[in-house]
Design a protein around this motif. Structure first.
Motif, PDB file in Angstrom:
ATOM      1  N   PHE A   1      55.904  49.504  -4.467  1.00  0.00           N
ATOM      2  CA  PHE A   1      57.133  50.170  -5.175  1.00  0.00           C
ATOM      3  C   PHE A   1      57.126  50.376  -6.584  1.00  0.00           C
ATOM      4  O   PHE A   1      57.113  51.492  -7.009  1.00  0.00           O
ATOM      5  CB  PHE A   1      58.574  49.047  -4.970  1.00  0.00           C
ATOM      6  CG  PHE A   1      59.699  49.580  -5.692  1.00  0.00           C
ATOM      7  CD1 PHE A   1      60.559  50.541  -5.077  1.00  0.00           C
ATOM      8  CD2 PHE A   1      60.150  49.249  -6.818  1.00  0.00           C
ATOM      9  CE1 PHE A   1      61.642  50.855  -5.742  1.00  0.00           C
ATOM     10  CE2 PHE A   1      61.496  49.569  -7.540  1.00  0.00           C
ATOM     11  CZ  PHE A   1      61.962  50.608  -6.967  1.00  0.00           C
TER      12      PHE A   1
ATOM     13  N   PHE B   1      54.314  53.172  -7.234  1.00  0.00           N
ATOM     14  CA  PHE B   1      54.767  54.436  -6.653  1.00  0.00           C
ATOM     15  C   PHE B   1      55.533  55.049  -7.870  1.00  0.00           C
ATOM     16  O   PHE B   1      55.471  56.303  -8.364  1.00  0.00           O
ATOM     17  CB  PHE B   1      55.560  54.325  -5.361  1.00  0.00           C
ATOM     18  CG  PHE B   1      56.433  55.542  -4.954  1.00  0.00           C
ATOM     19  CD1 PHE B   1      55.730  56.676  -4.486  1.00  0.00           C
ATOM     20  CD2 PHE B   1      57.746  55.686  -5.303  1.00  0.00           C
ATOM     21  CE1 PHE B   1      56.226  57.751  -4.110  1.00  0.00           C
ATOM     22  CE2 PHE B   1      58.358  56.791  -4.755  1.00  0.00           C
ATOM     23  CZ  PHE B   1      57.659  58.015  -4.165  1.00  0.00           C
ATOM     24  N   LEU B   2      56.461  54.280  -8.224  1.00  0.00           N
ATOM     25  CA  LEU B   2      57.448  54.738  -9.319  1.00  0.00           C
ATOM     26  C   LEU B   2      57.127  55.033 -10.531  1.00  0.00           C
ATOM     27  O   LEU B   2      57.040  56.126 -11.176  1.00  0.00           O
ATOM     28  CB  LEU B   2      58.431  53.491  -9.526  1.00  0.00           C
ATOM     29  CG  LEU B   2      59.936  54.039 -10.433  1.00  0.00           C
ATOM     30  CD1 LEU B   2      60.649  54.939  -9.694  1.00  0.00           C
ATOM     31  CD2 LEU B   2      60.688  52.704 -10.302  1.00  0.00           C
TER      32      LEU B   2
ATOM     33  N   GLY C   1      52.431  57.932  -5.241  1.00  0.00           N
ATOM     34  CA  GLY C   1      53.399  58.428  -6.537  1.00  0.00           C
ATOM     35  C   GLY C   1      52.815  59.884  -6.820  1.00  0.00           C
ATOM     36  O   GLY C   1      53.571  60.688  -6.807  1.00  0.00           O
TER      37      GLY C   1
ATOM     38  N   SER D   1      55.243  63.293  -6.144  1.00  0.00           N
ATOM     39  CA  SER D   1      55.505  63.864  -7.391  1.00  0.00           C
ATOM     40  C   SER D   1      55.475  65.526  -7.129  1.00  0.00           C
ATOM     41  O   SER D   1      56.116  66.118  -7.835  1.00  0.00           O
ATOM     42  CB  SER D   1      54.793  63.603  -8.396  1.00  0.00           C
ATOM     43  OG  SER D   1      53.553  63.931  -8.777  1.00  0.00           O
TER      44      SER D   1
ATOM     45  N   ILE E   1      63.154  60.226  -7.970  1.00  0.00           N
ATOM     46  CA  ILE E   1      64.079  58.698  -7.847  1.00  0.00           C
ATOM     47  C   ILE E   1      64.639  58.787  -6.231  1.00  0.00           C
ATOM     48  O   ILE E   1      64.402  58.007  -5.585  1.00  0.00           O
ATOM     49  CB  ILE E   1      64.970  58.624  -8.750  1.00  0.00           C
ATOM     50  CG1 ILE E   1      64.391  58.336 -10.168  1.00  0.00           C
ATOM     51  CG2 ILE E   1      66.096  57.393  -8.540  1.00  0.00           C
ATOM     52  CD1 ILE E   1      63.959  57.091 -10.532  1.00  0.00           C
ATOM     53  N   GLN E   2      64.903  59.899  -5.882  1.00  0.00           N
ATOM     54  CA  GLN E   2      65.537  60.063  -4.388  1.00  0.00           C
ATOM     55  C   GLN E   2      64.559  60.095  -3.530  1.00  0.00           C
ATOM     56  O   GLN E   2      65.099  59.752  -2.282  1.00  0.00           O
ATOM     57  CB  GLN E   2      66.297  61.531  -4.413  1.00  0.00           C
ATOM     58  CG  GLN E   2      67.394  61.789  -5.337  1.00  0.00           C
ATOM     59  CD  GLN E   2      68.424  60.822  -5.368  1.00  0.00           C
ATOM     60  OE1 GLN E   2      68.846  60.624  -4.292  1.00  0.00           O
ATOM     61  NE2 GLN E   2      68.869  60.198  -6.412  1.00  0.00           N
TER      62      GLN E   2
ATOM     63  N   ILE F   1      62.537  57.552  -3.304  1.00  0.00           N
ATOM     64  CA  ILE F   1      62.168  56.182  -3.104  1.00  0.00           C
ATOM     65  C   ILE F   1      63.003  55.552  -1.886  1.00  0.00           C
ATOM     66  O   ILE F   1      62.441  55.023  -0.845  1.00  0.00           O
ATOM     67  CB  ILE F   1      62.721  55.323  -4.302  1.00  0.00           C
ATOM     68  CG1 ILE F   1      61.868  55.349  -5.430  1.00  0.00           C
ATOM     69  CG2 ILE F   1      63.013  53.691  -3.928  1.00  0.00           C
ATOM     70  CD1 ILE F   1      62.365  54.762  -6.590  1.00  0.00           C
ATOM     71  N   PRO F   2      64.373  55.968  -1.620  1.00  0.00           N
ATOM     72  CA  PRO F   2      65.104  55.746  -0.473  1.00  0.00           C
ATOM     73  C   PRO F   2      64.490  56.409   0.860  1.00  0.00           C
ATOM     74  O   PRO F   2      64.470  55.998   1.914  1.00  0.00           O
ATOM     75  CB  PRO F   2      66.457  56.099  -0.594  1.00  0.00           C
ATOM     76  CG  PRO F   2      66.516  56.777  -1.744  1.00  0.00           C
ATOM     77  CD  PRO F   2      65.339  56.441  -2.430  1.00  0.00           C
TER      78      PRO F   2
ATOM     79  N   ILE G   1      59.969  54.807   0.468  1.00  0.00           N
ATOM     80  CA  ILE G   1      59.538  53.317   0.348  1.00  0.00           C
ATOM     81  C   ILE G   1      60.427  52.550   0.979  1.00  0.00           C
ATOM     82  O   ILE G   1      60.080  51.578   1.881  1.00  0.00           O
ATOM     83  CB  ILE G   1      59.740  53.032  -1.249  1.00  0.00           C
ATOM     84  CG1 ILE G   1      58.902  54.043  -2.287  1.00  0.00           C
ATOM     85  CG2 ILE G   1      59.392  51.590  -1.483  1.00  0.00           C
ATOM     86  CD1 ILE G   1      57.335  53.537  -2.056  1.00  0.00           C
ATOM     87  N   VAL G   2      61.628  52.889   1.005  1.00  0.00           N
ATOM     88  CA  VAL G   2      62.678  51.961   1.717  1.00  0.00           C
ATOM     89  C   VAL G   2      62.431  51.974   3.204  1.00  0.00           C
ATOM     90  O   VAL G   2      62.448  50.783   3.806  1.00  0.00           O
ATOM     91  CB  VAL G   2      64.159  52.095   1.506  1.00  0.00           C
ATOM     92  CG1 VAL G   2      65.097  51.489   2.344  1.00  0.00           C
ATOM     93  CG2 VAL G   2      64.577  52.020  -0.066  1.00  0.00           C
TER      94      VAL G   2
END
Lengths: 248, 243
Positions: free
Chosen positions: B60, B63-64, B145, B149, B159-160, B162-163, B166-167
């Motif tokens: 997480f 990636f961010l 990441g 990108s 940011i969108q 991530i769900p 990653i989630v």
């Protein structure tokens, strides 16, 4: 060694169905300043991006000093994009040093000397250790120019280099560009302001992806047939001439 | 190599000159580890879930950090400038990977050592081998990441992801429920997601005391994912296709 810094033949670039560059051919001799003049959307930035190899032509050919644009030849070009394009957290000096390094200036002492030299040249010595975020728009433009010229490239692409500069600084930039061409460098400069264009040795008027006229500023002005014509009159003259020809 | 290291050094300098981001990079793993550790009802539960939580957090954070930083390179126009320079795609990608990896590793080490020193979590297996495996998860996270990108136009879109990216991996990697108790199709989905192998490998090392040589499959899958993502990211950086 070819005498032409740039040779373009029947260059076309399509973006989807849109013809952004439409059948352009031109030659730019070494050691000259060549202006691309036209309104926003005329295709000036796209043409510069094609010349730097950032975009691939849909058809036609480009040759920079005898070779097509490629990473191998990139060392010989300097590129100043329209927006300053700098690392905002880094200082002026760190930005210029970074670009000096990736353009092959590996010898530290020589590089540091040259970095200091260009910082003084763009009059940012007092701001050299300040991060880019703290600079004004004009200062960012100057730092961006410094990054493009630090490795002393023989071919320099400047996309709207004087946008946002005050008249004094603009004059200073043009004096420096003249010094570069007299030292043998070739400059390709895009602009949408007639004042800027007047400084170039040769100009191409661009509109809707095409070159509608080409020549020295005095030749272009003379084409209008009016003794007191300025470049704006000349541009409008060729726009109207094109419209008349298209309607015939 | 010189250009690669120049880019890595610049990436590191950039983050070091941004004190707020740097502070967040250091503090966030501490806050998250504390919350996880002190919210666990028993130490046994902490011990058994820690490998999966560590793998998930490394993925997480990596990636961010890398996704947003690489995206900024494009949005501020510096990527275009780099692409017009003599640096190659490999220089850019590996330079970035090295730069981000340093910070991802710092976060990983904070998470790991906070868990074992402060929260007193138990583990078996070799300490250095566990760290090496976490570095591999970190490499994967940075590659993921950088690759993702390319599809984001701005930080908000990033940011969108991530769900989206990653989630789902967290849900099917076995952290919340055992994979073999999930519906068959989710078990299949789980087999195609890299976090599953990160969790498997770290569990095998930390709970069963296995060594790197015993978890070859997990290392192979994570490595293949990292290389594959880097190659795909390289395609998105081709000269002649804009920047």
């Amino acid at each position: 060694m070819p005498d032409q810094a740039i040779s373009i033949e029947k260059l076309t670039f399509n973006y989807g169905r849109l013809k952004v560059i439409n059948d352009i051919s031109l030659e730019i001799p070494k050691g000259s300043s060549f202006g691309l003049l036209g309104p926003n959307g005329a295709g000036k930035t796209t043409l510069i991006r094609l010349l730097t190899g950032l975009l691939k032509p849909s058809s036609g050919s480009i040759s920079c000093s005898g070779n097509p644009p490629s990473p191998a030849n990139a060392k010989n070009i300097g590129y100043m994009p329209q927006m300053p394009s700098l690392y905002s957290e880094l200082t002026v000096k760190q930005n210029i040093d970074f670009f000096a390094r990736i353009y092959g200036m590996r010898e530290k002492h020589q590089r540091f000397q040259r970095v200091d030299e260009v910082i003084k040249l763009v009059e940012l010595w007092a701001k050299r250790n300040i991060s880019i975020t703290q600079l004004s728009g004009g200062m960012k433009q100057r730092a961006s120019l410094a990054c493009a010229i630090v490795h002393q490239p023989p071919l320099l692409f400047l996309d709207e280099p004087t946008v946002g500069l005050d008249p004094e600084l603009r004059a200073h930039f043009w004096e420096y560009f003249a010094r570069l061409t007299s030292a043998g460098a070739t400059l390709i400069i895009s602009s949408h302001t007639m004042d800027d264009a007047a400084h170039c040795e040769k100009l191409a008027f661009m509109r809707e992806g095409k070159i509608i006229a080409m020549g020295s500023p005095s030749e272009l002005k003379a084409s209008t047939g009016k003794p007191d014509a300025n470049l704006e009159d000349a541009f409008l003259y060729f726009v109207r001439l094109g419209e008349v020809t298209a309607n015939v | 190599m010189y250009n690669m290291l120049t880019i890595a050094q610049r990436t590191i300098t950039q983050l070091l000159r941004d004190p707020r981001t740097l502070a967040l990079i250091l503090i966030v793993p501490l806050v998250i580890s504390s919350l996880i550790g002190y919210s666990m009802p028993s130490k046994d539960l902490l011990n058994s879930t820690l490998p999966a939580i560590l793998a998930m957090l490394v993925l997480f954070f990596g990636f961010l950090l890398s996704g947003i930083a690489f995206l900024r390179e494009r949005s501020q126009g510096t990527r275009e400038r780099l692409m017009a320079s003599p640096v190659s795609r490999q220089d850019i990608l590996i330079g970035y990977l090295l730069g981000f990896l340093l910070f991802t590793m710092i976060q990983t080490l904070i998470l790991f050592f906070f868990s074992i020193w402060v929260l007193k979590a138990d583990f078996t297996g070799s300490l250095w081998q566990i760290i090496v495996f976490q570095i591999l998860i970190g490499i994967l996270a940075v590659c993921l990441g950088i690759f993702i990108s390319a599809f984001a136009g701005n930080e908000f879109q990033m940011i969108q992801f991530i769900p989206l990216i990653i989630v789902p991996q967290i849900f099917v990697c076995g952290l919340l429920f055992p994979v073999d108790q999930m519906p068959i199709f989710l078990q299949w989905v789980s087999r195609f997601l890299p976090l599953t192998y990160g969790v498997d490998g770290l569990r095998a090392m930390m709970l069963q005391g296995k060594s790197l040589t015993n978890i070859g499959k997990d290392i192979g899958v994570l490595g293949a994912y990292a290389v594959g993502l880097m190659l795909l990211a390289g395609i998105s950086l081709r000269r002649g296709h804009g920047a």
